[in-house]
Design a protein around this motif. Structure first.
Motif, PDB file in Angstrom:
ATOM      1  N   LYS A   1       0.937   3.945  -2.779  1.00  0.00           N
ATOM      2  CA  LYS A   1       0.797   5.630  -2.682  1.00  0.00           C
ATOM      3  C   LYS A   1       1.941   6.538  -3.080  1.00  0.00           C
ATOM      4  CE  LYS A   1      -1.034   6.354   1.396  1.00  0.00           C
ATOM      5  NZ  LYS A   1      -1.582   5.766   3.231  1.00  0.00           N
TER       6      LYS A   1
ATOM      7  N   GLN B   1       1.927   7.036  -6.502  1.00  0.00           N
ATOM      8  CA  GLN B   1       0.362   8.346  -6.609  1.00  0.00           C
ATOM      9  C   GLN B   1       1.833   9.346  -6.284  1.00  0.00           C
ATOM     10  OE1 GLN B   1      -3.364   7.828  -5.254  1.00  0.00           O
ATOM     11  NE2 GLN B   1      -2.663   9.608  -3.558  1.00  0.00           N
TER      12      GLN B   1
ATOM     13  N   GLU C   1      -6.426   3.065  -0.221  1.00  0.00           N
ATOM     14  CA  GLU C   1      -5.749   4.213   0.295  1.00  0.00           C
ATOM     15  C   GLU C   1      -5.514   5.140  -0.917  1.00  0.00           C
ATOM     16  OE1 GLU C   1      -3.154   3.523   3.439  1.00  0.00           O
ATOM     17  OE2 GLU C   1      -4.907   1.624   4.376  1.00  0.00           O
ATOM     18  N   THR C   2      -5.605   4.908  -2.113  1.00  0.00           N
ATOM     19  CA  THR C   2      -5.258   5.668  -3.383  1.00  0.00           C
ATOM     20  C   THR C   2      -6.588   6.310  -4.050  1.00  0.00           C
ATOM     21  OG1 THR C   2      -4.949   3.766  -4.255  1.00  0.00           O
ATOM     22  CG2 THR C   2      -3.199   4.099  -3.468  1.00  0.00           C
TER      23      THR C   2
ATOM     24  N   THR D   1       0.457  -0.997   0.210  1.00  0.00           N
ATOM     25  CA  THR D   1       0.359  -0.389  -0.198  1.00  0.00           C
ATOM     26  C   THR D   1       1.011   1.024   0.066  1.00  0.00           C
ATOM     27  OG1 THR D   1      -2.012  -0.448   1.460  1.00  0.00           O
ATOM     28  CG2 THR D   1      -2.221   1.224   1.398  1.00  0.00           C
TER      29      THR D   1
END
Length: 240
Positions: free
Chosen positions: A37, A40, A72-73, A33
């Motif tokens: 991120k 991103q 979570e993105t 995760t």
């Protein structure tokens, strides 16, 4: 052309394999995760996630970790690896996954593929993983007698809109994609073609863009530092 940083997950960790060999694994992060991120944050428009355990076993072993990435993105996420039932697709779509990629089942279970395309339309893509022009299945561990170009034609007839094409022998080798094969595939279909395997330089990306590829997946080159995503992205912006 869309650039997709790859996040390959095995045993809950972010890893890369060489030529799809599960015995040639390198772990890059214990937190997929956070890796997602990070891409991103560097400007990625989309992410390409693969459940490597799922691809080999047919069970969505890392589904929870992948769903956490989607939650979570805030950029589109496409996911492949072991997706062989409508219920798994439904779970992924419900958790915010933008596109679900069917691989082995596209060869072994055409009815499932047709049902998935009928129900989910453009949210379904198919991964064509080829070795010497023939499709490989089960996490690249088995070779079929199906020619990649024949599968492309079948998929288009079914109504698939997007395919991910990987030349296995190029994957993780940092020696460039199989441009000739990619051009042949792209010229043979109106489907969106995402190139995967061997993308390791700005020149590779420019060549793929000149071939009118819909997208390109970048894996090992980013993790080993051969390419910096920010630099590649700047190049793409300047070329537009």
């Amino acid at each position: 052309m869309i650039l997709f940083p790859a996040v390959d997950i095995r045993g809950g960790k972010c890893v890369r394999l060489t030529q799809g060999d599960y015995n040639k694994e390198k772990v890059y992060s214990d937190a997929p995760t956070e890796m997602a991120k990070e891409w991103q944050g560097k400007g990625a428009e989309c992410l390409h996630i693969v459940d490597l355990d799922g691809a080999k076993t047919g069970e969505s072993i890392n589904k929870a970790a992948i769903q956490a990435i989607a939650e979570e993105t805030n950029i589109p996420v496409q996911v492949g690896g072991g997706i062989r039932s409508l219920s798994v697709i439904e779970d992924y779509v419900a958790s915010g996954i933008n596109r679900v990629i069917i691989g082995t089942a596209a060869i072994n279970d055409k009815k499932f593929l047709m049902d998935a395309v009928e129900k989910y339309g453009s949210k379904i893509a198919v991964s064509i993983d080829a070795r010497n022009g023939f499709v490989a299945t089960d996490g690249w561990t088995k070779d079929s007698t199906v020619k990649a170009i024949d599968l492309v034609k079948d998929l288009e007839a079914i109504g698939v809109e997007t395919i991910v094409y990987t030349d296995i022998l190029k994957d993780g080798m940092l020696k460039g994609p199989n441009f000739e094969e990619l051009q042949t595939i792209n010229d043979a279909t109106t489907m969106n073609v995402i190139a995967s395997g061997g993308v390791s330089s700005k020149e590779d990306i420019h060549k793929l863009k000149n071939l009118n590829m819909y997208g390109a997946i970048i894996g090992k080159a980013l993790y080993d530092g051969t390419l910096k995503f920010e630099d590649v992205l700047d190049g793409e912006e300047n070329a537009r």
